[in-house]
Design a protein around this motif. Structure first.
Motif, PDB file in Angstrom:
ATOM      1  N   LYS A 137      64.289  42.390 105.658  1.00  0.00           N
ATOM      2  CA  LYS A 137      63.750  42.450 104.294  1.00  0.00           C
ATOM      3  C   LYS A 137      62.239  42.268 104.375  1.00  0.00           C
ATOM      4  N   LEU A 138      61.518  43.215 103.800  1.00  0.00           N
ATOM      5  CA  LEU A 138      60.064  43.140 103.774  1.00  0.00           C
ATOM      6  C   LEU A 138      59.609  42.753 102.375  1.00  0.00           C
ATOM      7  N   ASP A 139      58.304  42.540 102.227  1.00  0.00           N
ATOM      8  CA  ASP A 139      57.770  42.181 100.918  1.00  0.00           C
ATOM      9  C   ASP A 139      58.011  43.322  99.921  1.00  0.00           C
ATOM     10  N   GLU A 140      58.006  42.978  98.642  1.00  0.00           N
ATOM     11  CA  GLU A 140      58.343  43.939  97.580  1.00  0.00           C
ATOM     12  C   GLU A 140      57.437  45.167  97.599  1.00  0.00           C
ATOM     13  N   GLU A 141      56.153  44.963  97.833  1.00  0.00           N
ATOM     14  CA  GLU A 141      55.206  46.092  97.851  1.00  0.00           C
ATOM     15  C   GLU A 141      55.564  47.084  98.960  1.00  0.00           C
ATOM     16  N   THR A 142      55.885  46.569 100.137  1.00  0.00           N
ATOM     17  CA  THR A 142      56.255  47.436 101.252  1.00  0.00           C
ATOM     18  C   THR A 142      57.582  48.131 100.990  1.00  0.00           C
ATOM     19  N   GLU A 143      58.546  47.411 100.426  1.00  0.00           N
ATOM     20  CA  GLU A 143      59.863  47.986 100.143  1.00  0.00           C
ATOM     21  C   GLU A 143      59.768  49.156  99.154  1.00  0.00           C
ATOM     22  N   LYS A 144      58.718  49.181  98.326  1.00  0.00           N
ATOM     23  CA  LYS A 144      58.556  50.245  97.331  1.00  0.00           C
ATOM     24  C   LYS A 144      57.992  51.540  97.917  1.00  0.00           C
ATOM     25  N   ILE A 145      57.484  51.495  99.153  1.00  0.00           N
ATOM     26  CA  ILE A 145      56.918  52.704  99.768  1.00  0.00           C
ATOM     27  C   ILE A 145      58.040  53.713  99.945  1.00  0.00           C
ATOM     28  N   SER A 146      57.783  54.946  99.518  1.00  0.00           N
ATOM     29  CA  SER A 146      58.802  55.993  99.538  1.00  0.00           C
ATOM     30  C   SER A 146      58.286  57.239 100.239  1.00  0.00           C
ATOM     31  N   ALA A 147      58.971  57.647 101.297  1.00  0.00           N
ATOM     32  CA  ALA A 147      58.598  58.884 101.986  1.00  0.00           C
ATOM     33  C   ALA A 147      58.775  60.083 101.060  1.00  0.00           C
ATOM     34  N   THR A 148      59.759  60.031 100.175  1.00  0.00           N
ATOM     35  CA  THR A 148      59.964  61.116  99.203  1.00  0.00           C
ATOM     36  C   THR A 148      58.721  61.275  98.340  1.00  0.00           C
ATOM     37  N   ASN A 149      58.172  60.165  97.848  1.00  0.00           N
ATOM     38  CA  ASN A 149      56.962  60.226  97.024  1.00  0.00           C
ATOM     39  C   ASN A 149      55.754  60.685  97.832  1.00  0.00           C
ATOM     40  N   ILE A 150      55.685  60.270  99.094  1.00  0.00           N
ATOM     41  CA  ILE A 150      54.579  60.688  99.950  1.00  0.00           C
ATOM     42  C   ILE A 150      54.641  62.195 100.182  1.00  0.00           C
ATOM     43  N   ARG A 151      55.839  62.735 100.454  1.00  0.00           N
ATOM     44  CA  ARG A 151      55.973  64.188 100.643  1.00  0.00           C
ATOM     45  C   ARG A 151      55.570  64.934  99.376  1.00  0.00           C
ATOM     46  N   ALA A 152      55.977  64.436  98.212  1.00  0.00           N
ATOM     47  CA  ALA A 152      55.626  65.090  96.942  1.00  0.00           C
ATOM     48  C   ALA A 152      54.113  65.099  96.754  1.00  0.00           C
ATOM     49  N   LYS A 153      53.463  63.999  97.087  1.00  0.00           N
ATOM     50  CA  LYS A 153      52.001  63.914  96.957  1.00  0.00           C
ATOM     51  C   LYS A 153      51.321  64.905  97.916  1.00  0.00           C
ATOM     52  N   ILE A 154      51.824  64.998  99.125  1.00  0.00           N
ATOM     53  CA  ILE A 154      51.261  65.945 100.108  1.00  0.00           C
ATOM     54  C   ILE A 154      51.397  67.368  99.608  1.00  0.00           C
ATOM     55  N   GLU A 155      52.564  67.718  99.082  1.00  0.00           N
ATOM     56  CA  GLU A 155      52.783  69.060  98.552  1.00  0.00           C
ATOM     57  C   GLU A 155      51.868  69.363  97.366  1.00  0.00           C
ATOM     58  N   LYS A 156      51.696  68.377  96.497  1.00  0.00           N
ATOM     59  CA  LYS A 156      50.825  68.547  95.325  1.00  0.00           C
ATOM     60  C   LYS A 156      49.378  68.768  95.758  1.00  0.00           C
ATOM     61  N   GLU A 157      48.939  68.032  96.779  1.00  0.00           N
ATOM     62  CA  GLU A 157      47.569  68.167  97.276  1.00  0.00           C
ATOM     63  C   GLU A 157      47.341  69.512  97.952  1.00  0.00           C
ATOM     64  N   LYS A 158      48.397  70.114  98.504  1.00  0.00           N
ATOM     65  CA  LYS A 158      48.266  71.424  99.146  1.00  0.00           C
ATOM     66  C   LYS A 158      47.974  72.527  98.127  1.00  0.00           C
ATOM     67  N   LYS A 159      48.461  72.325  96.897  1.00  0.00           N
ATOM     68  CA  LYS A 159      48.322  73.355  95.868  1.00  0.00           C
ATOM     69  C   LYS A 159      46.998  73.333  95.172  1.00  0.00           C
TER      70      LYS A 159
END
Length: 113
Positions: free
Chosen positions: A91-113
């Motif tokens: 179990k990690l701290d709450e802030e770390t547990e909220k990190i989402s690879a799904t959200n990171i991929r979406a952000k990367i895709e949005k930045e590509k456009k």
């Protein structure tokens, strides 16, 4: 030497994974990072060489204390009695547990456009 296992897709490898690695490293002093072979399946755009490179760069201070290997697309981990290893839920701290690879991929895709 006893080694801890870390299994995942790492699509992409991120700070949450790194923090988890750092906690897992405390168990045995070395970690085998197993990257599931899921490239091209569903929402998994990154291939093993890309992921391995990102992991190695992120973990440079820990060189020699981990290895990164390609694993089949493991979807079930099964065991019998007295198998000689343990399962740990880190179990990690709450802030770390909220990190989402799904959200990171979406952000990367949005930045590509």
């Amino acid at each position: 030497k006893p080694t801890s296992q870390m299994l995942g897709r790492y699509q992409p490898w991120h700070q949450g994974h790194k923090r988890l690695f750092e906690e897992i490293l405390k168990i045995n002093g070395q970690v085998c990072i197993m990257v599931r072979d899921v490239n091209g399946e569903g929402d998994n755009p990154y291939d093993f060489s890309f992921i391995k490179d990102k992991i190695k760069k992120s973990l440079t201070p820990y060189t020699g204390r981990f290895q990164v290997v390609l694993a089949p697309n493991i979807t079930d981990i099964c065991y019998g009695r007295d198998v000689g290893y343990q399962f740990h839920n880190i179990k990690l701290d709450e802030e770390t547990e909220k990190i989402s690879a799904t959200n990171i991929r979406a952000k990367i895709e949005k930045e590509k456009k």
